[in-house]
Design a protein around this motif. Structure first.
Motif, PDB file in Angstrom:
ATOM      1  N   GLY A 183     -15.541   8.152   4.944  1.00 17.41           N
ATOM      2  CA  GLY A 183     -15.445   8.460   6.358  1.00 17.41           C
ATOM      3  C   GLY A 183     -16.625   8.022   7.193  1.00 17.41           C
ATOM      4  O   GLY A 183     -16.691   8.330   8.385  1.00 17.41           O
ATOM      5  N   TRP A 184     -17.559   7.289   6.612  1.00 15.66           N
ATOM      6  CA  TRP A 184     -18.707   6.782   7.369  1.00 15.66           C
ATOM      7  C   TRP A 184     -19.229   5.515   6.699  1.00 15.66           C
ATOM      8  O   TRP A 184     -18.963   5.268   5.523  1.00 15.66           O
ATOM      9  CB  TRP A 184     -19.827   7.820   7.494  1.00 15.66           C
ATOM     10  CG  TRP A 184     -20.278   8.434   6.184  1.00 15.66           C
ATOM     11  CD1 TRP A 184     -19.734   9.525   5.574  1.00 15.66           C
ATOM     12  CD2 TRP A 184     -21.345   7.988   5.337  1.00 15.66           C
ATOM     13  NE1 TRP A 184     -20.396   9.801   4.400  1.00 15.66           N
ATOM     14  CE2 TRP A 184     -21.389   8.874   4.232  1.00 15.66           C
ATOM     15  CE3 TRP A 184     -22.264   6.949   5.405  1.00 15.66           C
ATOM     16  CZ2 TRP A 184     -22.328   8.743   3.200  1.00 15.66           C
ATOM     17  CZ3 TRP A 184     -23.196   6.808   4.378  1.00 15.66           C
ATOM     18  CH2 TRP A 184     -23.220   7.703   3.298  1.00 15.66           C
ATOM     19  N   ALA A 185     -19.960   4.714   7.478  1.00 12.35           N
ATOM     20  CA  ALA A 185     -20.488   3.446   6.983  1.00 12.35           C
ATOM     21  C   ALA A 185     -22.010   3.429   7.097  1.00 12.35           C
ATOM     22  O   ALA A 185     -22.584   4.032   8.013  1.00 12.35           O
ATOM     23  CB  ALA A 185     -19.901   2.283   7.775  1.00 12.35           C
ATOM     24  N   TYR A 186     -22.636   2.692   6.185  1.00 14.09           N
ATOM     25  CA  TYR A 186     -24.089   2.512   6.203  1.00 14.09           C
ATOM     26  C   TYR A 186     -24.391   1.062   5.845  1.00 14.09           C
ATOM     27  O   TYR A 186     -23.875   0.545   4.851  1.00 14.09           O
ATOM     28  CB  TYR A 186     -24.760   3.454   5.200  1.00 14.09           C
ATOM     29  CG  TYR A 186     -26.250   3.219   5.020  1.00 14.09           C
ATOM     30  CD1 TYR A 186     -27.140   3.463   6.058  1.00 14.09           C
ATOM     31  CD2 TYR A 186     -26.762   2.784   3.795  1.00 14.09           C
ATOM     32  CE1 TYR A 186     -28.513   3.274   5.893  1.00 14.09           C
ATOM     33  CE2 TYR A 186     -28.128   2.593   3.620  1.00 14.09           C
ATOM     34  CZ  TYR A 186     -29.000   2.832   4.669  1.00 14.09           C
ATOM     35  OH  TYR A 186     -30.357   2.645   4.507  1.00 14.09           O
ATOM     36  N   VAL A 193     -33.253  -8.081  10.391  1.00 18.77           N
ATOM     37  CA  VAL A 193     -34.077  -7.633   9.274  1.00 18.77           C
ATOM     38  C   VAL A 193     -34.872  -6.400   9.685  1.00 18.77           C
ATOM     39  O   VAL A 193     -35.507  -6.362  10.750  1.00 18.77           O
ATOM     40  CB  VAL A 193     -35.039  -8.755   8.829  1.00 18.77           C
ATOM     41  CG1 VAL A 193     -35.984  -8.244   7.747  1.00 18.77           C
ATOM     42  CG2 VAL A 193     -34.255  -9.951   8.318  1.00 18.77           C
ATOM     43  N   GLY A 194     -34.796  -5.360   8.847  1.00 17.80           N
ATOM     44  CA  GLY A 194     -35.536  -4.133   9.125  1.00 17.80           C
ATOM     45  C   GLY A 194     -34.784  -3.122   9.955  1.00 17.80           C
ATOM     46  O   GLY A 194     -35.308  -2.036  10.224  1.00 17.80           O
ATOM     47  N   LEU A 195     -33.553  -3.472  10.379  1.00 12.07           N
ATOM     48  CA  LEU A 195     -32.747  -2.549  11.191  1.00 12.07           C
ATOM     49  C   LEU A 195     -31.537  -2.090  10.383  1.00 12.07           C
ATOM     50  O   LEU A 195     -30.702  -2.903   9.993  1.00 12.07           O
ATOM     51  CB  LEU A 195     -32.273  -3.239  12.473  1.00 12.07           C
ATOM     52  CG  LEU A 195     -31.308  -2.444  13.357  1.00 12.07           C
ATOM     53  CD1 LEU A 195     -31.978  -1.179  13.889  1.00 12.07           C
ATOM     54  CD2 LEU A 195     -30.792  -3.308  14.504  1.00 12.07           C
ATOM     55  N   ASN A 196     -31.451  -0.799  10.113  1.00 10.96           N
ATOM     56  CA  ASN A 196     -30.312  -0.218   9.407  1.00 10.96           C
ATOM     57  C   ASN A 196     -29.441   0.567  10.386  1.00 10.96           C
ATOM     58  O   ASN A 196     -29.902   0.975  11.458  1.00 10.96           O
ATOM     59  CB  ASN A 196     -30.781   0.707   8.282  1.00 10.96           C
ATOM     60  CG  ASN A 196     -31.511  -0.052   7.193  1.00 10.96           C
ATOM     61  OD1 ASN A 196     -31.542  -1.286   7.192  1.00 10.96           O
ATOM     62  ND2 ASN A 196     -32.124   0.675   6.267  1.00 10.96           N
ATOM     63  N   SER A 197     -28.191   0.787  10.001  1.00  2.75           N
ATOM     64  CA  SER A 197     -27.288   1.499  10.907  1.00  2.75           C
ATOM     65  C   SER A 197     -26.256   2.301  10.136  1.00  2.75           C
ATOM     66  O   SER A 197     -25.973   2.030   8.962  1.00  2.75           O
ATOM     67  CB  SER A 197     -26.583   0.523  11.852  1.00  2.75           C
ATOM     68  OG  SER A 197     -25.790  -0.410  11.138  1.00  2.75           O
ATOM     69  N   MET A 198     -25.699   3.296  10.816  1.00  2.00           N
ATOM     70  CA  MET A 198     -24.622   4.125  10.299  1.00  2.00           C
ATOM     71  C   MET A 198     -23.579   4.267  11.386  1.00  2.00           C
ATOM     72  O   MET A 198     -23.899   4.199  12.579  1.00  2.00           O
ATOM     73  CB  MET A 198     -25.135   5.514   9.901  1.00  2.00           C
ATOM     74  CG  MET A 198     -26.195   5.516   8.833  1.00  2.00           C
ATOM     75  SD  MET A 198     -26.682   7.214   8.427  1.00  2.00           S
ATOM     76  CE  MET A 198     -25.128   7.852   7.755  1.00  2.00           C
ATOM     77  N   PRO A 224     -31.231   4.912   2.524  1.00  2.00           N
ATOM     78  CA  PRO A 224     -29.994   5.361   1.871  1.00  2.00           C
ATOM     79  C   PRO A 224     -29.955   6.862   1.636  1.00  2.00           C
ATOM     80  O   PRO A 224     -28.885   7.487   1.751  1.00  2.00           O
ATOM     81  CB  PRO A 224     -30.012   4.579   0.549  1.00  2.00           C
ATOM     82  CG  PRO A 224     -30.766   3.329   0.866  1.00  2.00           C
ATOM     83  CD  PRO A 224     -31.839   3.758   1.827  1.00  2.00           C
ATOM     84  N   ASP A 225     -31.090   7.480   1.300  1.00  2.00           N
ATOM     85  CA  ASP A 225     -31.114   8.931   1.089  1.00  2.00           C
ATOM     86  C   ASP A 225     -30.787   9.682   2.374  1.00  2.00           C
ATOM     87  O   ASP A 225     -30.048  10.674   2.360  1.00  2.00           O
ATOM     88  CB  ASP A 225     -32.490   9.365   0.562  1.00  2.00           C
ATOM     89  CG  ASP A 225     -32.711   8.963  -0.878  1.00  2.00           C
ATOM     90  OD1 ASP A 225     -31.715   8.652  -1.566  1.00  2.00           O
ATOM     91  OD2 ASP A 225     -33.880   8.952  -1.314  1.00  2.00           O
ATOM     92  N   VAL A 226     -31.346   9.219   3.490  1.00  2.27           N
ATOM     93  CA  VAL A 226     -31.044   9.841   4.780  1.00  2.27           C
ATOM     94  C   VAL A 226     -29.568   9.664   5.108  1.00  2.27           C
ATOM     95  O   VAL A 226     -28.900  10.592   5.579  1.00  2.27           O
ATOM     96  CB  VAL A 226     -31.924   9.240   5.894  1.00  2.27           C
ATOM     97  CG1 VAL A 226     -31.467   9.719   7.263  1.00  2.27           C
ATOM     98  CG2 VAL A 226     -33.386   9.599   5.670  1.00  2.27           C
ATOM     99  N   ALA A 227     -29.043   8.476   4.826  1.00  2.00           N
ATOM    100  CA  ALA A 227     -27.630   8.216   5.104  1.00  2.00           C
ATOM    101  C   ALA A 227     -26.729   9.169   4.324  1.00  2.00           C
ATOM    102  O   ALA A 227     -25.759   9.709   4.867  1.00  2.00           O
ATOM    103  CB  ALA A 227     -27.289   6.766   4.763  1.00  2.00           C
ATOM    104  N   GLU A 228     -27.005   9.377   3.060  1.00  2.00           N
ATOM    105  CA  GLU A 228     -26.206  10.294   2.242  1.00  2.00           C
ATOM    106  C   GLU A 228     -26.265  11.717   2.782  1.00  2.00           C
ATOM    107  O   GLU A 228     -25.284  12.464   2.708  1.00  2.00           O
ATOM    108  CB  GLU A 228     -26.705  10.265   0.792  1.00  2.00           C
ATOM    109  CG  GLU A 228     -26.407   8.991   0.041  1.00  2.00           C
ATOM    110  CD  GLU A 228     -24.926   8.833  -0.267  1.00  2.00           C
ATOM    111  OE1 GLU A 228     -24.194   9.848  -0.265  1.00  2.00           O
ATOM    112  OE2 GLU A 228     -24.486   7.687  -0.481  1.00  2.00           O
ATOM    113  N   ARG A 229     -27.396  12.069   3.366  1.00  2.00           N
ATOM    114  CA  ARG A 229     -27.556  13.435   3.874  1.00  2.00           C
ATOM    115  C   ARG A 229     -26.813  13.650   5.186  1.00  2.00           C
ATOM    116  O   ARG A 229     -26.153  14.680   5.378  1.00  2.00           O
ATOM    117  CB  ARG A 229     -29.049  13.753   4.053  1.00  2.00           C
ATOM    118  CG  ARG A 229     -29.318  15.117   4.686  1.00  2.00           C
ATOM    119  CD  ARG A 229     -30.802  15.443   4.684  1.00  2.00           C
ATOM    120  NE  ARG A 229     -31.593  14.466   5.379  1.00  2.00           N
ATOM    121  CZ  ARG A 229     -31.757  14.427   6.712  1.00  2.00           C
ATOM    122  NH1 ARG A 229     -31.163  15.344   7.470  1.00  2.00           N
ATOM    123  NH2 ARG A 229     -32.524  13.513   7.266  1.00  2.00           N
TER     124      ARG A 229
END
Length: 261
Positions: A183-186, A193-198, A224-229
């Motif tokens: 139900g969500w994307a990461y 480069v250096g920019l992540n998103s959810m 990734p840990d923050v994304a999982e949370r």
């Protein structure tokens, strides 16, 4: 805007106004007859409209292009969406600590219709009206995961031999399957480069994904840990917004139907 520019715009509007539900496809000659514009002017403006995806060509016939259709969808969705999305974007910004935004589809791209900037010093500087590709970044991946038409359009535009996210279609399909399941994307560094998103999907009353809510931030914070949370909490926030727009989860609809028996 100069007088000449206004006149050109008015002529283009006359051309677009030729297309109706009863006459969705027209030739240049038919457009000339309806608008009463000179032949060379009609041909030149029609070509410009095709170049900007406002018209599309099939043989010697033309019809309204995907860009015009996407504006219709954006206007329909945006009227309710923009009224309701502000507090949700603030919630996502505070949840993640990162810049949050709402995106709607425009043809093969996505456009930001609302933004809440992070209050930190090093932030992703999103802006309203920013147009981005569909195939790169979490917000685009959500559109692709929940709408086969978006997926096919993105693949057709980029091509299976293109670099980046569409280079391996098997891998992409697996990624989109995971997005639908959780139900969500990461994504990590797909657009920059250096920019992540959810991102998470927003649905209308019919269940169609009409927008995505996203957060973006530097890779050293949006890990990734923050994304999982926070991913599940983002999905819940998007579901609450979807319910405000009239969507009802299938499970809830089934329970209501059973209760009426």
């Amino acid at each position: 805007m100069s007088t000449d520019s206004v006149q050109v715009l008015a002529k283009m509007m006359r051309i677009l106004d030729c297309f109706t539900p009863d006459q969705p496809r027209l030739t240049v000659a038919e457009i000339k007859r309806v608008t009463d514009l000179p032949t060379t002017t009609t041909a030149r403006l029609v070509k410009t409209l095709v170049d900007h995806d406002l018209l599309r060509r099939a043989g010697d016939q033309y019809s309204i292009g995907l860009r015009s259709l996407s504006w219709t969808a954006a206007a329909t969705a945006g009227s309710e969406l923009l009224e309701a999305v502000g507090p949700v974007l603030t919630e996502l910004r505070d949840l993640s600590g990162e810049t949050s935004g709402a995106y709607v589809r425009r043809g093969n791209s996505r456009v930001a219709v609302a933004v809440e900037l992070s209050q930190r010093s090093v932030v992703y500087q999103a802006r309203v009206g920013q147009v981005m590709p569909m195939h790169a970044g979490a917000a685009g991946k959500v559109f692709m995961a929940f709408d086969d038409d978006v997926f096919r359009a993105a693949v057709a535009q980029e091509g299976p031999d293109a670099g980046g996210a569409l280079a391996e279609l098997g891998s992409l399909r697996a990624e989109l399957d995971d997005i639908r399941t959780q139900g969500w994307a990461y994504t990590q560094g797909e657009r920059e480069v250096g920019l992540n998103s959810m991102a998470v999907p927003v649905r209308d009353a019919s269940g169609l994904v009409i927008a995505t809510l996203a957060v973006g931030g530097p890779s050293f914070r949006l890990t990734p840990d923050v994304a999982e949370r926070i991913g599940p909490e983002m999905a819940l926030a998007a579901a609450r917004l979807s319910r405000r727009l009239g969507w009802r989860e299938p499970e809830l609809q089934e329970r209501r139907s059973l209760g009426a028996l």
